[in-house]
Design a protein around this motif. Structure first.
Motif, PDB file in Angstrom:
ATOM      1  N   LEU A  70       0.990  -1.179  -0.070  1.00  0.00           N
ATOM      2  CA  LEU A  70      -0.120   0.196   0.047  1.00  0.00           C
ATOM      3  C   LEU A  70       0.597   1.440   0.023  1.00  0.00           C
ATOM      4  CD1 LEU A  70      -3.069  -1.346   2.390  1.00  0.00           C
ATOM      5  CD2 LEU A  70      -2.791  -1.417   0.054  1.00  0.00           C
ATOM      6  N   VAL A  71       2.125   1.246   0.631  1.00  0.00           N
ATOM      7  CA  VAL A  71       2.703   2.559   1.032  1.00  0.00           C
ATOM      8  C   VAL A  71       3.058   2.671  -0.294  1.00  0.00           C
ATOM      9  CG1 VAL A  71       4.998   3.040   0.870  1.00  0.00           C
ATOM     10  CG2 VAL A  71       4.123   1.966   2.953  1.00  0.00           C
ATOM     11  N   ALA A  72       3.883   2.007  -1.812  1.00  0.00           N
ATOM     12  CA  ALA A  72       4.527   1.495  -2.841  1.00  0.00           C
ATOM     13  C   ALA A  72       3.762   2.021  -3.536  1.00  0.00           C
ATOM     14  CB  ALA A  72       4.660   0.144  -3.570  1.00  0.00           C
ATOM     15  N   GLU A  73       2.118   2.209  -3.224  1.00  0.00           N
ATOM     16  CA  GLU A  73       0.637   2.271  -4.252  1.00  0.00           C
ATOM     17  C   GLU A  73       0.611   4.409  -3.706  1.00  0.00           C
ATOM     18  OE1 GLU A  73      -2.422   3.664  -6.978  1.00  0.00           O
ATOM     19  OE2 GLU A  73      -1.359   1.525  -6.728  1.00  0.00           O
ATOM     20  N   SER A  74       0.835   4.394  -2.811  1.00  0.00           N
ATOM     21  CA  SER A  74       0.600   5.566  -2.883  1.00  0.00           C
ATOM     22  C   SER A  74       2.084   6.650  -3.046  1.00  0.00           C
ATOM     23  CB  SER A  74       0.382   5.687  -0.795  1.00  0.00           C
ATOM     24  OG  SER A  74       0.540   7.871  -0.073  1.00  0.00           O
ATOM     25  N   ILE A 100       6.690  -0.495  11.782  1.00  0.00           N
ATOM     26  CA  ILE A 100       6.301   0.155  10.652  1.00  0.00           C
ATOM     27  C   ILE A 100       7.771   0.762   9.407  1.00  0.00           C
ATOM     28  CG2 ILE A 100       6.675   2.508  11.638  1.00  0.00           C
ATOM     29  CD1 ILE A 100       4.322   3.470  10.175  1.00  0.00           C
ATOM     30  N   ALA A 101       8.835   0.607  10.576  1.00  0.00           N
ATOM     31  CA  ALA A 101      10.528   1.088   9.438  1.00  0.00           C
ATOM     32  C   ALA A 101      10.436   0.364   8.245  1.00  0.00           C
ATOM     33  CB  ALA A 101      11.267   1.407  10.117  1.00  0.00           C
ATOM     34  N   TYR A 102      10.043  -1.242   8.862  1.00  0.00           N
ATOM     35  CA  TYR A 102      10.739  -2.303   7.466  1.00  0.00           C
ATOM     36  C   TYR A 102       9.759  -2.210   6.585  1.00  0.00           C
ATOM     37  CZ  TYR A 102      11.263  -7.040   5.677  1.00  0.00           C
ATOM     38  OH  TYR A 102      11.651  -7.593   5.163  1.00  0.00           O
ATOM     39  N   ALA A 103       8.114  -1.519   7.191  1.00  0.00           N
ATOM     40  CA  ALA A 103       6.627  -2.305   6.131  1.00  0.00           C
ATOM     41  C   ALA A 103       7.254  -0.683   5.442  1.00  0.00           C
ATOM     42  CB  ALA A 103       5.580  -2.199   7.177  1.00  0.00           C
ATOM     43  N   GLN A 104       7.708   0.261   5.686  1.00  0.00           N
ATOM     44  CA  GLN A 104       7.896   1.425   4.640  1.00  0.00           C
ATOM     45  C   GLN A 104       9.185   0.645   3.585  1.00  0.00           C
ATOM     46  OE1 GLN A 104       9.479   4.520   6.813  1.00  0.00           O
ATOM     47  NE2 GLN A 104       9.800   6.276   5.047  1.00  0.00           N
ATOM     48  N   TYR A 105      10.299   0.180   4.603  1.00  0.00           N
ATOM     49  CA  TYR A 105      11.282   0.031   3.493  1.00  0.00           C
ATOM     50  C   TYR A 105      10.521  -1.054   2.359  1.00  0.00           C
ATOM     51  CZ  TYR A 105      14.679  -3.551   1.320  1.00  0.00           C
ATOM     52  OH  TYR A 105      15.400  -4.285   1.005  1.00  0.00           O
ATOM     53  N   LEU A 106       9.452  -2.168   2.970  1.00  0.00           N
ATOM     54  CA  LEU A 106       8.920  -3.199   1.728  1.00  0.00           C
ATOM     55  C   LEU A 106       8.192  -2.402   0.531  1.00  0.00           C
ATOM     56  CD1 LEU A 106       7.656  -5.279   3.734  1.00  0.00           C
ATOM     57  CD2 LEU A 106       9.875  -5.841   2.429  1.00  0.00           C
ATOM     58  N   GLY A 107       7.919  -1.000   1.132  1.00  0.00           N
ATOM     59  CA  GLY A 107       7.013  -0.556  -0.020  1.00  0.00           C
ATOM     60  C   GLY A 107       7.817   0.922  -1.013  1.00  0.00           C
TER      61      GLY A 107
END
Length: 310
Positions: free
Chosen positions: A111-115, A131-138
């Motif tokens: 979803l981060v990548a989509e944003s 959240i930082a690892y999830a942010q990185y994935l995006g």
């Protein structure tokens, strides 16, 4: 699990219903769905996405409650004046209902990548610092071949060695999985990190600045360190953990800081980073309303985001 935005969170004082010079963010906010495919010709404005998750904090043996952070930040942000008149779209929250935290992080990252594909800036509201690892994935999904420089304003390295994701493992996961990344931490506290974490930092070439070096001003050598780091990478992933700030200003966090940084200095550092076109995502983690006082931490986080709008 992805949940669409709660429009009832966006309320505040109405000084005028027609004159935009008097508007606050709750009067101009838009709402969207990141699962809907859109044809975007040009990136515009800001996207907001919450990470209503504190499972990583629990696994890291911290104080629970950060999953309530995103909505508390929204409520504080809603009543701030809309000075920039920038288009802001709230996309709601991701909650954790999976058997493993990594699955929620992967969903959030997509979803981060989509944003990122839709907006010039994406603000990510935590939640635990996993959240930082999830942010990185995006960021990696959005920029598959880029050199990613990770800048974290934090009292902790968050490079613990664990079998699964926690709020204390994000940056080790990034560095171990991706050779095309580097890590700079600003605000490290000696009393908050073991010798093993310092040894790992030295072995991996992690750059860091102690909190003691940031008590009064941002010195020219530190400014130069930040600028050089930004220059050496294609994309900058920027994140702030609210536990870097002294507990007098930010009591509502998962792990309070003594001898922490003053908010104005954190803001000064951020303003040296965010104007770079390389910064597309900004996350702020560990706002914990259950331990807050007079919404002090939520208001501070909201004001950070308010100042970060380009």
């Amino acid at each position: 699990m992805y949940k669409l935005p709660d429009t009832e969170l966006w309320t505040g004082r109405t000084d005028s219903a027609t004159n935009q010079e008097h508007f606050r963010h709750f009067q101009t906010i838009k709402f969207g769905d990141l699962t809907q495919q859109l044809n975007i010709n040009e990136k515009q404005g800001v996207g907001l996405l919450g990470y209503a998750v504190d499972k990583g904090v629990e696994l890291n043996k911290g104080r629970m409650g950060a999953k309530e952070g995103p909505d508390a930040i929204r409520k504080a942000f809603a009543n701030l004046p809309d000075l920039s008149q920038c288009s802001i779209c709230d996309y709601g929250n991701v909650e954790h209902h999976e058997s493993q935290l990594i699955k929620t992080q992967q969903e959030y990252g997509h979803l981060v990548a989509e944003s990122i594909s839709r907006h010039k800036q994406t603000f990510l509201l935590g939640g635990g610092h996993d959240i930082a690892y999830a942010q990185y994935l995006g960021v990696r999904e959005a920029y598959p071949d880029a050199s990613i420089g990770v800048i974290n304003i934090d009292a902790h390295f968050d490079t613990r060695e664990e079998q699964s994701s926690t709020s204390g493992t994000s940056f080790r996961q990034i560095l171990e999985e991706d050779d095309n990344t580097a890590y700079l931490v600003l605000g490290i506290q000696q009393g908050g990190n073991t010798a093993a974490l310092f040894n790992y930092a030295d072995a991996k070439g992690i750059q860091y600045v102690y909190a003691d070096e940031l008590l009064h001003q941002l010195s020219p050598p530190i400014k130069d360190k930040i600028e050089r780091f930004i220059h050496h990478h294609d994309v900058i992933m920027f994140t702030i953990c609210m536990d870097v700030i002294d507990s007098a200003f930010a009591p509502g966090v998962s792990a309070t800081a003594v001898l922490g940084l003053y908010p104005n200095l954190v803001l000064e550092m951020a303003k040296r980073i965010i104007p770079s076109e390389k910064v597309s995502t900004i996350s702020i983690a560990e706002t914990n309303p259950q331990y807050d006082v007079d919404n002090r931490t939520a208001k501070l986080t909201a004001n950070f985001f308010h100042h970060f709008i380009l």
